[in-house]
Write a protein that holds these residues in place. Structure first.
Motif, mmCIF file in Angstrom:
data_model
loop_
_atom_site.group_PDB
_atom_site.id
_atom_site.type_symbol
_atom_site.label_atom_id
_atom_site.label_comp_id
_atom_site.label_asym_id
_atom_site.label_seq_id
_atom_site.Cartn_x
_atom_site.Cartn_y
_atom_site.Cartn_z
ATOM 1 N N ILE A 177 0.833 -1.218 -0.058
ATOM 2 C CA ILE A 177 -0.109 -0.203 -0.127
ATOM 3 C C ILE A 177 0.861 1.367 0.072
ATOM 4 C CG2 ILE A 177 -1.529 1.268 1.354
ATOM 5 C CD1 ILE A 177 -2.917 -1.486 2.253
ATOM 6 N N VAL A 178 2.058 1.224 0.655
ATOM 7 C CA VAL A 178 2.749 2.339 0.779
ATOM 8 C C VAL A 178 3.453 2.576 -0.481
ATOM 9 C CG1 VAL A 178 5.066 3.198 1.715
ATOM 10 C CG2 VAL A 178 3.368 2.258 3.431
ATOM 11 N N PHE A 179 3.877 1.899 -1.362
ATOM 12 C CA PHE A 179 4.552 2.055 -2.545
ATOM 13 C C PHE A 179 3.493 2.121 -3.592
ATOM 14 C CE2 PHE A 179 8.118 0.342 -0.363
ATOM 15 C CZ PHE A 179 9.056 1.168 -0.888
ATOM 16 N N ALA A 180 2.364 1.520 -3.511
ATOM 17 C CA ALA A 180 1.401 1.760 -4.458
ATOM 18 C C ALA A 180 0.712 3.404 -4.451
ATOM 19 C CB ALA A 180 0.164 0.980 -4.097
ATOM 20 N N LEU A 181 0.754 3.798 -3.325
ATOM 21 C CA LEU A 181 0.262 5.279 -3.018
ATOM 22 C C LEU A 181 1.566 6.203 -3.429
ATOM 23 C CD1 LEU A 181 -1.000 5.386 0.731
ATOM 24 C CD2 LEU A 181 -2.285 5.800 -1.612
ATOM 25 N N GLY A 182 2.587 5.857 -3.108
ATOM 26 C CA GLY A 182 3.722 6.567 -3.889
ATOM 27 C C GLY A 182 3.864 6.545 -5.159
ATOM 28 N N TRP A 183 3.703 5.421 -5.787
ATOM 29 C CA TRP A 183 3.855 5.185 -7.135
ATOM 30 C C TRP A 183 2.769 5.996 -8.023
ATOM 31 C CZ3 TRP A 183 0.875 2.422 -10.764
ATOM 32 C CH2 TRP A 183 1.443 2.181 -12.035
ATOM 33 N N THR A 184 1.447 5.511 -7.639
ATOM 34 C CA THR A 184 0.460 6.352 -8.422
ATOM 35 C C THR A 184 0.439 7.920 -8.186
ATOM 36 O OG1 THR A 184 -0.855 5.692 -6.494
ATOM 37 C CG2 THR A 184 -1.117 4.204 -8.216
ATOM 38 N N SER A 185 0.527 8.291 -6.754
ATOM 39 C CA SER A 185 0.869 9.841 -6.766
ATOM 40 C C SER A 185 1.955 10.488 -7.786
ATOM 41 C CB SER A 185 0.973 10.217 -5.181
ATOM 42 O OG SER A 185 0.134 9.706 -4.399
ATOM 43 N N ASN A 186 3.043 9.695 -7.756
ATOM 44 C CA ASN A 186 4.187 10.279 -8.545
ATOM 45 C C ASN A 186 4.009 10.202 -9.947
ATOM 46 O OD1 ASN A 186 7.188 10.839 -8.127
ATOM 47 N ND2 ASN A 186 7.335 9.160 -9.797
#
Length: 260
Positions: A177-186
């Motif tokens: 979830i942490v990296f999914a949020l970071g990747w999609t926001s990026n």
């Protein structure tokens, strides 16, 4: 699907672990003629209900709670990710339409005005989304670091195989979830800036002066990237996800030293 699968496996592992523990206590009570209470999956308040007499009903209630938690938790995370992916998809579609706008029949100036209106709608959508969730994102940012650190401490003390498996998958869910949020926001930032490149690649210099002015304004506006922020602080990116992992490592180190 990945988040849902991991969440479902965690729930199944917890249910199996609870069932094995209840079975062991039942065998212990029969062997030693004791009456140790059987643990439930969740620490719910049951009032004056006899947990032994209504044991089956309580097990079903706990199973329903587990299914509800999976559905609510996964839906909440996926709804937010879907909103971000929707904005990213709209930006990608605008890039394609700007690249092919000269191939369309009709008034080029009117086509560009329509594309500018759609771009403004995407900007408003991202801004409203950010205003709605930025403080929730800040809380999620802080709690994820603490949760990951706590899971590491539990994992170090776990002895049962099912408990280790469920803890590992729970840690995997948090990290996903942490990296999914970071990747999609990026991706929102990248695709919003890529819109300027898509316009520059068109033969804009061949158009009339009023059309060129509109395209220049679009290029300038697209160079200011859209972003999802962590409260009033920094923008949410892959770098922010790595910062969460570093914070989790620091918290875990402090917590493990204090626990010892």
């Amino acid at each position: 699907m990945l988040i849902f699968s991991i969440s479902a496996f965690i729930a199944v592992a917890l249910i199996v672990a609870n069932g094995l523990e209840r079975h062991q206590i039942e065998k212990y009570n029969q062997y030693y003629n004791d009456s140790l209470p059987k643990p439930t999956l969740f620490p719910l308040y049951y009032g004056n209900i006899d947990t032994e007499e209504y044991g089956t009903m309580l097990v079903i209630l706990n199973l329903l709670c587990a299914v509800t938690i999976i559905f609510i938790s996964t839906s909440a995370q996926c709804l937010y990710l879907t909103c971000i992916i929707f904005a990213t998809s709209m930006l990608k579609a605008l890039q394609i339409r700007f690249a092919k706008m000269l191939d369309e029949d009709g008034n080029i100036l009117e086509t560009i005005k329509n594309l500018i209106n759609e771009h403004q709608k995407v900007i408003m959508f991202v801004q409203e989304l950010n205003d709605t969730v930025k403080y929730l994102m800040m809380m999620d940012y802080l709690l994820n670091a603490v949760n990951i650190a706590g899971v590491v401490i539990i994992l170090l003390e776990a002895s049962d195989g099912i408990e280790v498996a469920s803890t590992l998958f729970y840690a995997g869910r948090l990290i996903t979830i942490v990296f999914a949020l970071g990747w999609t926001s990026n991706e929102i930032q990248i695709q919003s800036q890529a819109l300027a490149d898509a316009i520059c690649e068109t033969p804009w210099w061949e158009q009339r002066r009023d059309t060129q002015k509109l395209l220049h304004m679009m290029i300038v506006r697209a160079q200011c990237p859209l972003a999802i922020t962590i409260g009033p602080f920094d923008e949410m990116t892959i770098r922010s996800s790595l910062t969460i992992m570093k914070a989790a490592y620091s918290y875990g180190t402090i917590m493990s030293q204090k626990y010892r």
